[in-house]
Design an enzyme around this catalytic site. Structure first.
Site, PDB file in Angstrom:
ATOM      1  N   GLU A  13      -9.712  -0.683   5.072  1.00 48.06           N
ATOM      2  CA  GLU A  13     -10.263  -0.248   6.355  1.00 48.06           C
ATOM      3  C   GLU A  13     -11.588  -0.962   6.646  1.00 48.06           C
ATOM      4  O   GLU A  13     -12.190  -1.551   5.734  1.00 48.06           O
ATOM      5  CB  GLU A  13     -10.518   1.269   6.300  1.00 48.06           C
ATOM      6  N   ASP A  52       0.854  -1.202   0.000  1.00 53.49           N
ATOM      7  CA  ASP A  52       0.000   0.000   0.000  1.00 53.49           C
ATOM      8  C   ASP A  52       0.887   1.250   0.000  1.00 53.49           C
ATOM      9  O   ASP A  52       2.107   1.149   0.116  1.00 53.49           O
ATOM     10  CB  ASP A  52      -0.969  -0.016   1.202  1.00 53.49           C
ATOM     11  N   ASN A 111      -7.320  -1.170  14.016  1.00 55.88           N
ATOM     12  CA  ASN A 111      -8.772  -1.172  13.770  1.00 55.88           C
ATOM     13  C   ASN A 111      -9.213  -2.398  12.963  1.00 55.88           C
ATOM     14  O   ASN A 111     -10.330  -2.437  12.460  1.00 55.88           O
ATOM     15  CB  ASN A 111      -9.195   0.119  13.049  1.00 55.88           C
ATOM     16  N   HIS A 148      -7.746  -3.425  10.155  1.00 56.51           N
ATOM     17  CA  HIS A 148      -7.499  -3.319   8.710  1.00 56.51           C
ATOM     18  C   HIS A 148      -6.335  -4.202   8.277  1.00 56.51           C
ATOM     19  O   HIS A 148      -5.512  -4.637   9.076  1.00 56.51           O
ATOM     20  CB  HIS A 148      -7.306  -1.858   8.274  1.00 56.51           C
TER      21      HIS A 148
HETATM   22  P1  PGA Z   1       2.141  -1.430  12.511  1.00 57.11           P
HETATM   23  O1  PGA Z   1       0.929  -1.154  11.520  1.00 57.11           O
HETATM   24  O2  PGA Z   1       2.867  -2.634  11.994  1.00 57.11           O
HETATM   25  O3  PGA Z   1       2.974  -0.197  12.447  1.00 57.11           O
HETATM   26  O4  PGA Z   1       1.534  -1.687  13.865  1.00 57.11           O
HETATM   27  C1  PGA Z   1       0.146  -2.183  11.067  1.00 57.11           C
HETATM   28  C2  PGA Z   1      -1.013  -1.608  10.294  1.00 57.11           C
HETATM   29  O5  PGA Z   1      -1.583  -0.596  10.721  1.00 57.11           O
HETATM   30  O6  PGA Z   1      -1.374  -2.177   9.267  1.00 57.11           O
END
Ligand code: PGA
Length: 232
Positions: free
Chosen positions: A136, A62, A129, A131
């Site tokens: 999302e 992404d 959350n 995702h």
């Molecule tokens: P993080 O993010 O590895 O920095 O915790 C994961 C995400 O939000 O997809």
């Protein structure tokens, strides 16, 4: 779906070594890679342990809608966490051109490249959350690669990663292409992920928790450390 719970000290060495083994010299593999804080220690082990990407086609998972070179961008994070540590660049590197005149066309181009031969492996992180990538809550299981409006928590992540201003939008590989990967590793570490991990593994599969779709994938391994698994 397989669940592996590892000691925090062992988590990165095991995941990094497994990635080295997944990408043997001479085998052309196609992998999709998450950025963010979770996979970074495993990528460092991969590079330090002789991991090489010369024969591998890498798809970035992404990208934030941020100017080229912004330290919070996912392509910059991938370079810092992995590519700059490897002796040679990947055989091919696919990233998003978020400055393209038509972002829809750019997403279609990316999706077509993904579909050419599919993915051998997708390495994913879990958002606080629920995702996956920037899919999302509210995302359907057959969502394509596309432009997305980011939730506040995801915008805050970008700031945590060093973004000069919090992006409102991003582009992400959709759930459809991710669920078509031959193999998926969902990486989850830290006590702060314990509550959402439990929800993803135990609540009904659905769009409220896009990561829950992975429970329907035939070859997903959830690789977590003990702090993230404390509610299980
Ligand atoms: P993080 O993010 O590895 O920095 O915790 C994961 C995400 O939000 O997809």
């Amino acid at each position: 779906m397989k669940l592996e719970i590892l000691d925090p000290d062992e988590w990165a060495p095991i995941v990094g070594a497994r990635l080295v083994a997944f990408l043997p010299a001479g085998r052309r593999r196609r992998i999709c890679l998450a950025t963010g804080s979770t996979p970074e220690p495993a990528y460092a082990v991969f590079a330090a342990g002789g991991g090489a990407l010369d024969d591998t086609e890498v798809f970035l998972l992404d990208e934030f809608m941020l100017p080229e070179g912004d330290p919070g961008r996912c392509d910059e994070m991938l370079s810092r966490a992995l590519l700059d540590l490897c002796p040679a660049p990947p055989r091919a590197l696919h990233t998003f051109d978020v400055s393209a005149t038509s972002l829809d066309a750019e997403c279609r181009r990316y999706e077509e490249r993904l579909a050419t031969r599919g993915l051998d492996l997708a390495i994913l992180g879990l958002g606080g959350n629920g995702h996956i990538g920037m899919n999302e809550p509210g995302t359907s299981a057959d969502s394509p690669t596309r432009v997305v409006e980011l939730h506040m928590a995801t915008r805050q992540n970008a700031a945590r990663y060093g973004a000069t201003s919090p992006p409102e939008r991003g582009v992400t590989v959709g759930m459809r292409s991710l669920l078509a990967a031959a193999e998926i590793w969902l990486l989850v570490t830290g006590e702060h992920k314990a509550a959402i991990l439990k929800q993803v593994l135990t609540e009904p599969v659905g769009s409220d928790l896009p990561a829950s779709y992975l429970r329907y994938h035939p070859n997903t391994t959830v690789i977590v450390d003990k702090p993230a698994a404390r509610n299980l």
